[in-house]
Motif scaffolding. Structure first.
Motif, short mmCIF file in Angstrom:
data_model
loop_
_atom_site.label_atom_id
_atom_site.label_comp_id
_atom_site.label_asym_id
_atom_site.label_seq_id
_atom_site.Cartn_x
_atom_site.Cartn_y
_atom_site.Cartn_z
N PHE A 76 0.85 -1.20 0.00
CA PHE A 76 0.00 0.00 0.00
C PHE A 76 0.88 1.24 0.00
O PHE A 76 1.91 1.27 0.66
CB PHE A 76 -0.90 -0.05 1.24
CG PHE A 76 -1.28 1.28 1.81
CD1 PHE A 76 -2.21 2.08 1.17
CD2 PHE A 76 -0.72 1.74 2.99
CE1 PHE A 76 -2.57 3.31 1.70
CE2 PHE A 76 -1.06 2.96 3.53
CZ PHE A 76 -2.00 3.74 2.89
N ARG A 77 0.46 2.25 -0.75
CA ARG A 77 1.18 3.53 -0.75
C ARG A 77 0.22 4.64 -1.13
O ARG A 77 -0.53 4.52 -2.09
CB ARG A 77 2.33 3.47 -1.75
CG ARG A 77 3.04 4.75 -2.00
CD ARG A 77 4.32 4.98 -1.32
NE ARG A 77 5.00 3.77 -0.91
CZ ARG A 77 6.21 3.78 -0.40
NH1 ARG A 77 6.85 4.90 -0.28
NH2 ARG A 77 6.79 2.68 0.01
N CYS A 78 0.23 5.74 -0.37
CA CYS A 78 -0.51 6.93 -0.78
C CYS A 78 0.35 7.63 -1.83
O CYS A 78 1.54 7.87 -1.60
CB CYS A 78 -0.77 7.86 0.41
SG CYS A 78 -2.04 7.22 1.52
N THR A 79 -0.24 7.93 -2.97
CA THR A 79 0.52 8.58 -4.05
C THR A 79 0.26 10.08 -4.10
O THR A 79 0.98 10.81 -4.77
CB THR A 79 0.20 7.93 -5.41
OG1 THR A 79 -1.21 7.96 -5.62
CG2 THR A 79 0.70 6.48 -5.42
N SER A 80 -0.78 10.54 -3.38
CA SER A 80 -0.98 11.96 -3.11
C SER A 80 -1.72 12.09 -1.79
O SER A 80 -2.35 11.14 -1.33
CB SER A 80 -1.72 12.67 -4.26
OG SER A 80 -3.04 12.22 -4.37
N ASN A 81 -1.61 13.25 -1.15
CA ASN A 81 -2.14 13.46 0.20
C ASN A 81 -3.65 13.20 0.26
O ASN A 81 -4.42 13.75 -0.53
CB ASN A 81 -1.87 14.88 0.67
CG ASN A 81 -0.40 15.22 0.73
OD1 ASN A 81 0.46 14.34 0.58
ND2 ASN A 81 -0.09 16.48 0.96
N VAL A 82 -4.07 12.39 1.25
CA VAL A 82 -5.49 12.09 1.45
C VAL A 82 -6.03 13.04 2.52
O VAL A 82 -5.49 13.12 3.62
CB VAL A 82 -5.69 10.62 1.89
CG1 VAL A 82 -7.17 10.33 2.13
CG2 VAL A 82 -5.12 9.66 0.84
N GLY A 83 -7.11 13.75 2.18
CA GLY A 83 -7.65 14.76 3.09
C GLY A 83 -9.03 14.46 3.63
O GLY A 83 -9.64 15.33 4.25
N GLN A 84 -9.55 13.27 3.41
CA GLN A 84 -10.87 12.92 3.92
C GLN A 84 -10.96 11.41 4.16
O GLN A 84 -10.14 10.66 3.67
CB GLN A 84 -11.98 13.36 2.96
CG GLN A 84 -12.02 12.62 1.63
CD GLN A 84 -10.92 13.03 0.67
OE1 GLN A 84 -10.70 14.21 0.46
NE2 GLN A 84 -10.22 12.07 0.10
#
Length: 180
Positions: free
Chosen positions: A69-77
């Motif tokens: 798993f990897r966030c590829t852009s910032n999660v805001g919700q």
């Protein structure tokens, strides 16, 4: 009378074997799945990459799964709020009472105008609760969220094939395989 009892014994035994074997043969075995989704997005902010697989059984509620798993852009919700671009290492089946869900409702974009959809766990779709981990958090989960993986399009109202979803992040097209 003794002859009738002896003659009936094989028939009674055969019937007993059939009655015992019928539920066993009707029980479904575990279903294996594997997938790779590179751009899960759709909500106002954030995107993620998710790979993995495992086994589950809709009849018994058994599930064991994990992956990368990897966030590829910032999660805001949503449940992954605060996962920044580049963060994330792995995911696995959550350690809560009900991790294999019979179904869930979801949206791919979170827009008020998007119709609410339902995904149901079956031979070609798994709905589960997963723990997501960032580097540095060790064995303590960083986030817990629902996810869906399917061999089929879970959002036919959206262009393209959407067969993976992370709660609060969105949907994506993935390479997904299921086998039983």
């Amino acid at each position: 009378m003794k002859m009738k009892t002896i003659a009936l014994a094989p028939a009674v035994l055969a019937a007993a074997v059939l009655l015992i074997a019928a539920p066993a043969s009707a029980a479904r075995g575990n279903i294996g799945f594997g997938f790779n989704a590179t751009d899960i997005s759709g909500f106002p902010s954030g995107a993620a990459r998710l790979t993995g697989g495992g086994a589950y059984n809709p009849g018994t509620g058994f599930v064991k799964s994990a992956g990368g798993f990897r966030c590829t852009s910032n999660v805001g919700q949503g449940p992954l709020t605060g996962c920044l671009a580049g963060q994330g290492v792995r995911w696995d089946t959550a350690d809560v009472d009900q991790v294999l869900l019979p179904s869930t409702t979801f949206k791919c974009t979170g827009a008020a105008t998007e119709p609410l959809k339902t995904a149901t766990t079956d031979e070609d779709t798994i709905v589960l609760v997963a723990d997501f981990y960032r580097a540095g958090d060790g064995n303590d989960e960083s986030f817990t969220a629902q996810m869906i993986v399917s061999a089929d399009d879970i959002a036919p109202d959206i262009d393209g094939i959407q067969n993976v979803w992370i709660q609060g992040v969105g949907c994506a097209s993935a390479i997904a395989h299921f086998s039983s």
